[in-house]
Design an enzyme around this catalytic site. Structure first.
Site, PDB file in Angstrom:
ATOM      1  N   GLU A  26       0.848  -1.195   0.000  1.00  0.00           N
ATOM      2  CA  GLU A  26       0.000   0.000   0.000  1.00  0.00           C
ATOM      3  C   GLU A  26       0.883   1.245   0.000  1.00  0.00           C
ATOM      4  O   GLU A  26       1.853   1.324   0.775  1.00  0.00           O
ATOM      5  CB  GLU A  26      -0.863  -0.051   1.264  1.00  0.00           C
ATOM      6  N   HIS A  27       0.562   2.195  -0.855  1.00  0.00           N
ATOM      7  CA  HIS A  27       1.318   3.453  -0.987  1.00  0.00           C
ATOM      8  C   HIS A  27       2.768   3.195  -1.403  1.00  0.00           C
ATOM      9  O   HIS A  27       3.660   3.977  -1.079  1.00  0.00           O
ATOM     10  CB  HIS A  27       1.254   4.277   0.299  1.00  0.00           C
ATOM     11  N   THR A  28       2.985   2.102  -2.094  1.00  0.00           N
ATOM     12  CA  THR A  28       4.323   1.810  -2.625  1.00  0.00           C
ATOM     13  C   THR A  28       4.400   2.111  -4.119  1.00  0.00           C
ATOM     14  O   THR A  28       5.497   2.352  -4.639  1.00  0.00           O
ATOM     15  CB  THR A  28       4.676   0.319  -2.421  1.00  0.00           C
ATOM     16  N   GLY A 113     -12.474   2.326  -1.681  1.00  0.00           N
ATOM     17  CA  GLY A 113     -11.092   1.879  -1.887  1.00  0.00           C
ATOM     18  C   GLY A 113     -10.972   0.665  -2.786  1.00  0.00           C
ATOM     19  O   GLY A 113      -9.968  -0.047  -2.734  1.00  0.00           O
ATOM     20  N   LEU A 114     -11.985   0.412  -3.634  1.00  0.00           N
ATOM     21  CA  LEU A 114     -11.929  -0.749  -4.531  1.00  0.00           C
ATOM     22  C   LEU A 114     -11.768  -0.315  -5.996  1.00  0.00           C
ATOM     23  O   LEU A 114     -12.064  -1.063  -6.918  1.00  0.00           O
ATOM     24  CB  LEU A 114     -13.169  -1.635  -4.350  1.00  0.00           C
ATOM     25  N   SER A 115     -11.302   0.908  -6.189  1.00  0.00           N
ATOM     26  CA  SER A 115     -10.923   1.411  -7.523  1.00  0.00           C
ATOM     27  C   SER A 115     -12.062   1.488  -8.518  1.00  0.00           C
ATOM     28  O   SER A 115     -11.922   1.077  -9.681  1.00  0.00           O
ATOM     29  CB  SER A 115      -9.800   0.549  -8.121  1.00  0.00           C
ATOM     30  N   SER A 117     -12.965   4.157  -9.808  1.00  0.00           N
ATOM     31  CA  SER A 117     -12.556   5.117 -10.843  1.00  0.00           C
ATOM     32  C   SER A 117     -11.667   4.440 -11.883  1.00  0.00           C
ATOM     33  O   SER A 117     -11.830   4.674 -13.088  1.00  0.00           O
ATOM     34  CB  SER A 117     -11.859   6.335 -10.228  1.00  0.00           C
ATOM     35  N   ASP A 161      -3.873   0.758  -9.476  1.00  0.00           N
ATOM     36  CA  ASP A 161      -5.303   0.501  -9.693  1.00  0.00           C
ATOM     37  C   ASP A 161      -5.587   0.248 -11.171  1.00  0.00           C
ATOM     38  O   ASP A 161      -6.326  -0.671 -11.537  1.00  0.00           O
ATOM     39  CB  ASP A 161      -6.139   1.697  -9.228  1.00  0.00           C
TER      40      ASP A 161
HETATM   41  C1  GLA Z   1      -4.928   4.644  -4.268  1.00  0.00           C
HETATM   42  C2  GLA Z   1      -4.065   5.022  -5.475  1.00  0.00           C
HETATM   43  C3  GLA Z   1      -3.054   3.909  -5.785  1.00  0.00           C
HETATM   44  C4  GLA Z   1      -2.264   3.508  -4.545  1.00  0.00           C
HETATM   45  C5  GLA Z   1      -3.211   3.259  -3.368  1.00  0.00           C
HETATM   46  C6  GLA Z   1      -2.482   3.008  -2.070  1.00  0.00           C
HETATM   47  O1  GLA Z   1      -5.740   3.564  -4.576  1.00  0.00           O
HETATM   48  O2  GLA Z   1      -4.859   5.252  -6.596  1.00  0.00           O
HETATM   49  O3  GLA Z   1      -2.206   4.322  -6.821  1.00  0.00           O
HETATM   50  O4  GLA Z   1      -1.296   4.476  -4.245  1.00  0.00           O
HETATM   51  O5  GLA Z   1      -4.113   4.326  -3.153  1.00  0.00           O
HETATM   52  O6  GLA Z   1      -1.772   1.813  -2.111  1.00  0.00           O
END
Ligand code: GLA
Length: 373
Positions: A26-28, A113-115, A117, A161
């Protein structure tokens, strides 16, 4: 206008793309690091047909929104900006795009948080690829989708994502090197399944806090004299940084190591331990968790049939993910959501969709009950 899609509409191109849940890393991604997302069964569908007028006509079945826009002005509506951004990417590559009627339907939950977009962007670009016979591959689709989001929706997101939505499937995780965009399909260890629960807490201030974390990471790597935090080996020098850069960098460097360890070991107990450590690091060092997520994750982690659990995605609310003994999925979801409700939480099952969940009765037998340490 109501959300009923026009029954006279005859689509010329139809495409789908899934949401994703991130197991680890996460956040990498925006630090050139490693991630391990998996696609969800829930997907977004975009249908394109010729527009009847001089403007693009966009409608969403779920929200009921209908928006007319042209390519010379950024639409005000957040939802339309993703679509507008995708069109701009295609036009920017020199392809002529006629005005279109664009209909969107989606099963991907929004804002948890399931993308949702990325699923919209990738489905839109796939539909345009089909319609205009564009010579672009799936990695290019992910790059274009990310650019659409960064340039037109204002989130300086990484590429996880969009790569997950474009390349992953629901039966394998996608091990992605965000620097080279090299991918490998990674099979979940046998006997375990992915469970996704919503904390019921609406994500707030994600864009500003997310962009702030990105700045902090850039500053931390500048102080360490590296191009990105991916290039930091070990934590020795990180520990000498002043706050908040010390903790931000410590999260990213340790999180990359956790992904590599989990992928190399391919063992449910190790994956679970890495997920638990990831959550602690996101909570304490990266500071992107909230109390309800910590509570829900703790309840999952306490369950004997759960290997590991963590928040998923950017954080600040939304969903968490657990890796669970497959035979116990229903029991874990039932028990955890009931215990969460008893603490005042308002959780919900997000995936797997097929899971029969009756909060009153535990109908699904859980045969395996051992703790994986
Ligand atoms: C969001 C961002 C991703 C990623 C995550 C954290 O989903 O769109 O690129 O940075 O947060 O892991």
């Amino acid at each position: 206008m109501n959300g009923d899609l026009d029954s006279a509409f005859v689509p010329v191109a139809v495409a789908h793309a899934p949401g994703r849940v991130n197991l680890l890393g996460e956040h990498t991604d925006y630090n050139d690091g490693f991630v391990l997302p998996i696609a969800l069964a829930q997907r977004t569908t975009v249908s394109l047909g010729p527009a009847s007028g001089p403007a693009f006509h966009l409608s969403s079945k779920e929200s009921g929104e209908t928006i007319d826009f042209t390519l010379d002005r950024l639409p005000d509506e957040a939802f339309a900006r993703y679509v507008f951004g995708c069109l701009q990417q295609v036009v920017g590559r020199g392809h002529a795009v006629p005005t279109l009627d664009i209909q969107v339907t989606s099963e991907v939950p929004i804002g948890v948080g399931l993308s949702s977009s990325a699923a919209l962007e990738v489905a839109m670009l796939r539909a345009l690829r089909l319609l205009l016979t564009l010579p672009i591959d799936d990695v290019e689709i992910a790059r274009m989708a990310q650019r659409a989001e960064v340039e037109f929706a204002g989130v300086r997101c990484g590429i996880m994502d969009q790569m997950a939505s474009s390349l992953a499937d629901p039966t394998h995780a996608l091990f992605l090197d965000a620097r080279t965009l090299a991918t490998e399909r990674w099979t979940l260890p046998p006997g375990c399944s992915v469970l996704v629960l919503d904390s019921g807490v609406q994500r707030a201030l994600v864009t500003s806090a997310f962009n702030q974390r990105r700045r902090e990471c850039a500053e931390a790597s500048a102080r360490l004299g590296v191009g990105s935090l991916r290039d930091v080996e070990g934590l020795e020098r990180v520990e000498t940084l002043p706050e908040p850069w010390r903790r931000r960098a410590r999260h990213v460097v340790s999180e990359n190591a956790r992904v590599l360890r989990a992928v190399a070991d391919a063992d449910a107990a190790v994956l679970g331990r890495m997920m638990n450590a990831s959550h602690a690091s996101l909570r304490d060092d990266y500071e992107v968790s909230v109390a309800a997520l910590d509570q829900l994750v703790a309840l999952l982690q306490e369950h004997a049939a759960v290997f590991g659990a963590k928040l998923t995605g950017a954080g600040f609310g939304g969903a968490c993910v657990a890796v669970v003994e497959s035979s116990c999925l229903g029991e874990v979801a039932n028990t955890t959501l009931r215990r969460f409700a008893a603490t005042g939480g308002r959780g919900a099952l997000l995936a797997p969709r097929s899971l029969e969940l009756d909060l009153g009765v535990q109908r699904i037998e859980c045969s395996v009950r051992r703790r994986h340490e």
